[in-house]
Design a protein around this motif. Structure first.
Motif, PDB file in Angstrom:
ATOM      1  N   PRO A 248       0.811  -1.222   0.000  1.00 46.30           N
ATOM      2  CA  PRO A 248       0.000   0.000   0.000  1.00 46.30           C
ATOM      3  C   PRO A 248       0.845   1.273   0.000  1.00 46.30           C
ATOM      4  O   PRO A 248       0.469   2.269  -0.627  1.00 46.30           O
ATOM      5  N   GLN A 252       0.670   3.957  -2.849  1.00 41.65           N
ATOM      6  CA  GLN A 252       0.370   5.362  -2.580  1.00 41.65           C
ATOM      7  C   GLN A 252       1.341   6.275  -3.316  1.00 41.65           C
ATOM      8  O   GLN A 252       0.931   7.270  -3.936  1.00 41.65           O
ATOM      9  N   HIS A 389      -2.417   1.877   4.676  1.00 37.55           N
ATOM     10  CA  HIS A 389      -3.587   1.815   3.785  1.00 37.55           C
ATOM     11  C   HIS A 389      -4.300   3.163   3.655  1.00 37.55           C
ATOM     12  O   HIS A 389      -4.836   3.471   2.591  1.00 37.55           O
ATOM     13  N   ALA A 390      -4.310   3.941   4.738  1.00 42.22           N
ATOM     14  CA  ALA A 390      -5.059   5.201   4.723  1.00 42.22           C
ATOM     15  C   ALA A 390      -4.552   6.146   3.638  1.00 42.22           C
ATOM     16  O   ALA A 390      -5.341   6.746   2.900  1.00 42.22           O
ATOM     17  N   LEU A 392      -3.039   5.463   0.842  1.00 42.23           N
ATOM     18  CA  LEU A 392      -3.396   4.988  -0.494  1.00 42.23           C
ATOM     19  C   LEU A 392      -4.829   5.367  -0.843  1.00 42.23           C
ATOM     20  O   LEU A 392      -5.097   5.898  -1.927  1.00 42.23           O
ATOM     21  N   ILE A 393      -5.748   5.118   0.075  1.00 40.05           N
ATOM     22  CA  ILE A 393      -7.167   5.413  -0.189  1.00 40.05           C
ATOM     23  C   ILE A 393      -7.371   6.911  -0.398  1.00 40.05           C
ATOM     24  O   ILE A 393      -8.062   7.339  -1.340  1.00 40.05           O
ATOM     25  N   VAL A 394      -6.759   7.717   0.459  1.00 45.67           N
ATOM     26  CA  VAL A 394      -6.908   9.173   0.352  1.00 45.67           C
ATOM     27  C   VAL A 394      -6.325   9.694  -0.955  1.00 45.67           C
ATOM     28  O   VAL A 394      -6.921  10.560  -1.621  1.00 45.67           O
ATOM     29  N   ILE A 396      -5.955   8.109  -3.834  1.00 46.30           N
ATOM     30  CA  ILE A 396      -6.809   7.724  -4.962  1.00 46.30           C
ATOM     31  C   ILE A 396      -7.998   8.682  -5.081  1.00 46.30           C
ATOM     32  O   ILE A 396      -8.333   9.166  -6.171  1.00 46.30           O
ATOM     33  N   ILE A 397      -8.631   8.961  -3.944  1.00 42.75           N
ATOM     34  CA  ILE A 397      -9.790   9.865  -3.960  1.00 42.75           C
ATOM     35  C   ILE A 397      -9.360  11.287  -4.325  1.00 42.75           C
ATOM     36  O   ILE A 397      -9.962  11.939  -5.197  1.00 42.75           O
TER      37      ILE A 397
END
Length: 454
Positions: A248, A252, A389-390, A392-394, A396-397
């Motif tokens: 991740p 990121q 993980h946080a 990566l998600i942020v 992408i958004i």
């Protein structure tokens, strides 16, 4: 410990890393400046830009998997388990060899796909030559990445700074010799242009890796951490844990850098001049980014060591201290970019048309500096706590679901060109900086509750 008490130890660890990261980024800037003084600077800068963005996007995304070493090495050090840290280094080296082979193969095959890009054929020819010469330094680049994680986790950061500073001298001399060509009597070095810039960088990366090998040998002899006597059998479980936690983090970095890569490609379709201006602004934004990026590495180490010592309140304070330092530095850089953009652009090239293309982008870069500092230092603090993980998600958004659509609409539909695409990047960074700081705030509350229970 309070945030104020943590500022000094975080800064003590971060300062040599800042010197190292600025030295790392200076290699790319030196390449851009020196090819920018060739004939037809817009074409030369554009070729180097395309090659650098493609290589860096893939290299930092793939090498980002090794960031999991920050968590395991620093937590092992904090717990006093040097034998455990040595085993993580050993498996990190194995993983690095595999990742380097993957990157080398991809870069070697890249020219086959680049011919289909709707970009000026002369720019593509120079970019492919630059990539081929840059790829020779891939194996030693991954060796450097791995060894520096061990040194910084053990608080030996000065050798990292010394390695990068001296490697820059090596790169400058190599660029001077190989880009322009020189003759001394019977000795003749041909002018290789952008190819010479790539070769000089590869040679510098070989030097980097060898410097850190010697540094670790000296550190081991001085402190006897047990590297010489560690077990050398391969544990598949360790490799999988490194890959699982690091994937991740690498993803990121890939998400963040690849958005700049895609923007580079989109601007490249507008012609060599906008691409040359973009490359100058990107070099400046990347250079300033290296300061909070180094602080982010220090945050990962300090937070990880505190968690290894089972002092979560100290971990929380270290994370906030790093975020405060990173945001403050970037606010200062924002003021510099806003006040003297023409002077900065003129340092890269005397070509007035290229300078005019770069200045508006530098002003956009000034607008997102603060949020860039927030997002990367919060990411480092979260990585030290084992959360990869946080980010990566942020990212992408922020970048792909918000930044890219906004940039495309402003750049192509509203006809703002390169400036419109950069405004989209600005929007993505504002979202990422705000969200990741909020996530760290929630993480500190969790750490505080653990401290209270203890």
């Amino acid at each position: 410990m309070t945030v104020r008490q943590q500022i000094r130890p975080v800064l003590t660890l971060a300062l040599p890393l800042i010197a190292a990261e600025l030295g790392w980024m200076s290699m790319g800037i030196v390449d851009t400046v020196m090819v920018g003084h060739m004939q037809n600077p817009a074409l030369s800068i554009s070729a180097a830009a395309l090659g650098q963005v493609l290589y860096n996007t893939l290299a930092f995304g793939i090498a980002g998997v090794l960031l999991s070493l920050d968590t395991y090495l620093s937590q092992s050090h904090g717990a006093g388990r040097y034998d455990e840290a040595n085993r993580w280094l050993y498996h990190g080296l194995i993983l690095a060899a595999v990742l380097a082979a993957v990157l080398y193969s991809i870069i070697a095959a890249a020219p086959l796909f680049m011919t289909r890009l709707p970009i000026d054929a002369r720019v593509l020819t120079g970019a492919k030559a630059f990539l081929r010469s840059l790829n020779w330094g891939t194996p030693t680049l991954f060796l450097y990445f791995t060894l520096r994680r061990y040194l910084q986790a053990f608080n030996h950061v000065r050798p990292i700074a010394a390695a990068l500073i001296t490697a820059n001298l090596c790169n400058v001399v190599g660029n001077w010799l190989l880009i322009y060509g020189h003759s001394w009597g019977p000795i003749h070095i041909p002018a290789l242009g952008v190819t010479g810039a790539g070769l000089a960088t590869s040679i510098s990366r070989v030097y980097l890796a060898l410097f850190l090998v010697v540094a670790i040998w000296r550190v081991e002899h001085s402190h006897n951490y047990g590297l010489r006597s560690m077990l050398r059998h391969i544990e598949s479980s360790r490799l999988s844990r490194l890959a699982f936690l690091g994937a991740p983090a690498g993803a990121q970095i890939f998400v963040e850098i690849s958005i700049f890569g895609l923007v580079t490609y989109l601007i490249g379709t507008m012609g060599p001049l906008p691409l040359a201006g973009h490359e100058i602004a990107l070099n400046c934004a990347s250079f300033t980014f290296m300061v909070p990026f180094a602080i982010s590495a220090a945050a990962a180490v300090r937070v990880g060591q505190a968690i290894g010592r089972q002092t979560p309140d100290e971990a929380a304070a270290a994370g906030w201290a790093a975020i405060l330092l990173g945001a403050s530095c970037m606010a200062t850089f924002s003021a510099v970019l806003f006040l003297v953009p023409h002077t900065i652009a003129r340092a890269f090239t005397p070509d007035q048309s290229v300078i005019a293309a770069a200045v508006p982008l530098l002003l956009v870069a000034a607008a997102f500096q603060f949020f860039d500092g927030l997002q990367i230092t919060a990411t480092g603090a979260l990585r030290g706590a084992g959360n990869t993980h946080a980010g990566l998600i942020v990212q992408i958004i922020g970048y792909w679901l918000i930044g890219l659509p906004v940039g495309y609409i402003l750049g192509f539909r509203s006809h703002h060109g390169a400036v419109g695409l950069w405004l989209g990047l600005c929007a993505g960074l504002i979202v990422a900086g705000t969200a990741l700081t909020t996530i760290w705030s929630r993480t500190t509350k969790s750490l505080a509750s653990k401290s209270l229970v203890a």
